[in-house]
Design a protein around this motif. Structure first.
Motif, short mmCIF file in Angstrom:
data_model
loop_
_atom_site.label_atom_id
_atom_site.label_comp_id
_atom_site.label_asym_id
_atom_site.label_seq_id
_atom_site.Cartn_x
_atom_site.Cartn_y
_atom_site.Cartn_z
N ALA A 183 -4.31 -1.16 3.33
CA ALA A 183 -4.92 -2.17 3.20
C ALA A 183 -4.21 -2.57 2.79
N GLY A 208 0.71 -0.93 -0.34
CA GLY A 208 0.06 0.55 -0.10
C GLY A 208 1.11 1.13 -0.19
N SER A 267 -6.50 4.20 1.63
CA SER A 267 -5.81 3.08 0.76
C SER A 267 -4.30 2.67 0.72
#
Length: 358
Positions: A353, A287, A350
């Motif tokens: 993740a 990520g 994000s």
């Protein structure tokens, strides 16, 4: 085991195709080899390329790699065929043949090195083994164990020789071992900060990004990061051994660094060391690398890697990130991890993740 690519620095480590080309070129009588002959040699080295549309690009990359390894010299100026892309040299020049090496003197090897006469080794490796032989014959049986680089300096006069020999075939069962040389890898402890109860250790190359991630992860629930460690650049290749001594359980190590040649070789080497020592796997923090590729402000001025070298350096990354990282390295650019700063880490989701609780 650790590996390095030496095509660009002359150490002689090449891709398999280039190794075959180099072997065929060494068998030629003259020093100048024309392009028509290079095509024929390429077809002999890799017959499957004869009908491949990439054949011209492959030959250009192989010649670049062999030139970088100083196994041939490409011409300058107008001596190139530019009828198609990429341009190809109309000829290359092979290096002058060295004078025959003097015959080696006979060595009565130490009994722990009785495997040497039956083993194919290079002249450089033989010199290293002769130094080991001399040390073994003079070392006290009760020699005090010494850290790896101290022992290397004692045996070879160079503190880094054993670092380079460890991943080679000279080390292993029935050959050289750390016990035989009465040495060990010094375990360098790295700075770490607890950020949660999880069993994932996130290691970060640079101090500022380390600080940002510590602050952000302490305030963010739902992740499985137990601690953030500061890798301190190349020091992580040694400090990875301290993972087993941390005061909390570690099931896995995720690593995040700058996207440049050094920043990618460090975790790849550390991953090989961890695997050899039975430690938790070292994998990329996918990520965070994805965020870096999106936010990167590429900096130029770095050595441009060949396609082969770039493939080798980026192999440790997640498959989705290899192509853009490869383009960056081949362009002689880098991306600093500080582009993934505290404000971004605080306001987006994000990037973590792959760090969330299972």
């Amino acid at each position: 085991m650790m590996t390095t690519t030496g095509a660009a620095n002359g150490t002689g480590e090449l891709s398999p195709r280039s190794e075959r080309m180099a072997a065929l070129l060494r068998g030629r009588k003259g020093r100048r080899v024309h392009l028509r002959d290079l095509w024929a040699i390429l077809d002999e080295a890799d017959p499957a390329l004869a009908t491949d549309a990439r054949r011209r690009s492959v030959l250009a990359e192989v010649l670049e790699e062999l030139d970088g390894a100083r196994l041939l010299t490409r011409p300058h100026g107008d001596s190139y065929d530019r009828t198609e892309q990429p341009p190809l040299p109309r000829f290359v020049t092979l290096p002058a043949r060295p004078a025959p090496a003097p015959a080696h003197h006979q060595v009565v090897w130490h009994h722990t090195l009785n495997w040497v006469p039956e083993t194919r080794i290079t002249p450089v490796q033989r010199n290293r083994l002769e130094a080991v032989d001399r040390w073994l014959k003079t070392a006290r049986r009760d020699a005090t164990p010494a850290p790896l680089r101290e022992r290397s300096l004692e045996i070879f006069g160079d503190e880094k020789v054993l670092d380079r020999l460890l991943p080679t075939g000279l080390f292993g069962p029935g050959r050289l071992t750390l016990d035989l040389l009465v040495t060990y890898r010094a375990v360098v402890r790295f700075t770490s900060e607890t950020v949660g109860p999880g069993d994932l250790l996130l290691v970060v190359e640079n101090a500022d990004t380390f600080d940002s991630l510590v602050h952000v992860l302490r305030d963010r629930p739902g992740h499985r990061v137990g601690a953030v460690g500061w890798g301190a650049g190349a020091a992580f290749e040694a400090s990875v051994l301290s993972v087993a001594r941390l005061p909390f359980p570690v099931a896995e190590v995720a690593y995040f660094a700058d996207l440049d040649e050094k920043g990618l070789r460090i975790p790849a080497n550390a991953a090989a060391i961890a695997a050899a020592e039975g430690l938790p796997a070292v994998r990329p923090a996918t990520g965070l690398y994805g965020a870096l590729l999106e936010r990167a402000r590429p900096q130029s001025g770095r050595r441009k890697l060949t396609a082969t070298a770039a493939d080798e350096v980026t192999a440790w990354l997640d498959p989705a990130h290899r192509a853009p990282a490869r383009e960056l390295l081949m362009a002689g650019q880098r991306a600093a991890q500080e582009a993934v700063g505290r404000e971004y880490l605080t306001t987006t989701e994000s990037w973590c993740a792959d760090l969330r609780s299972r």
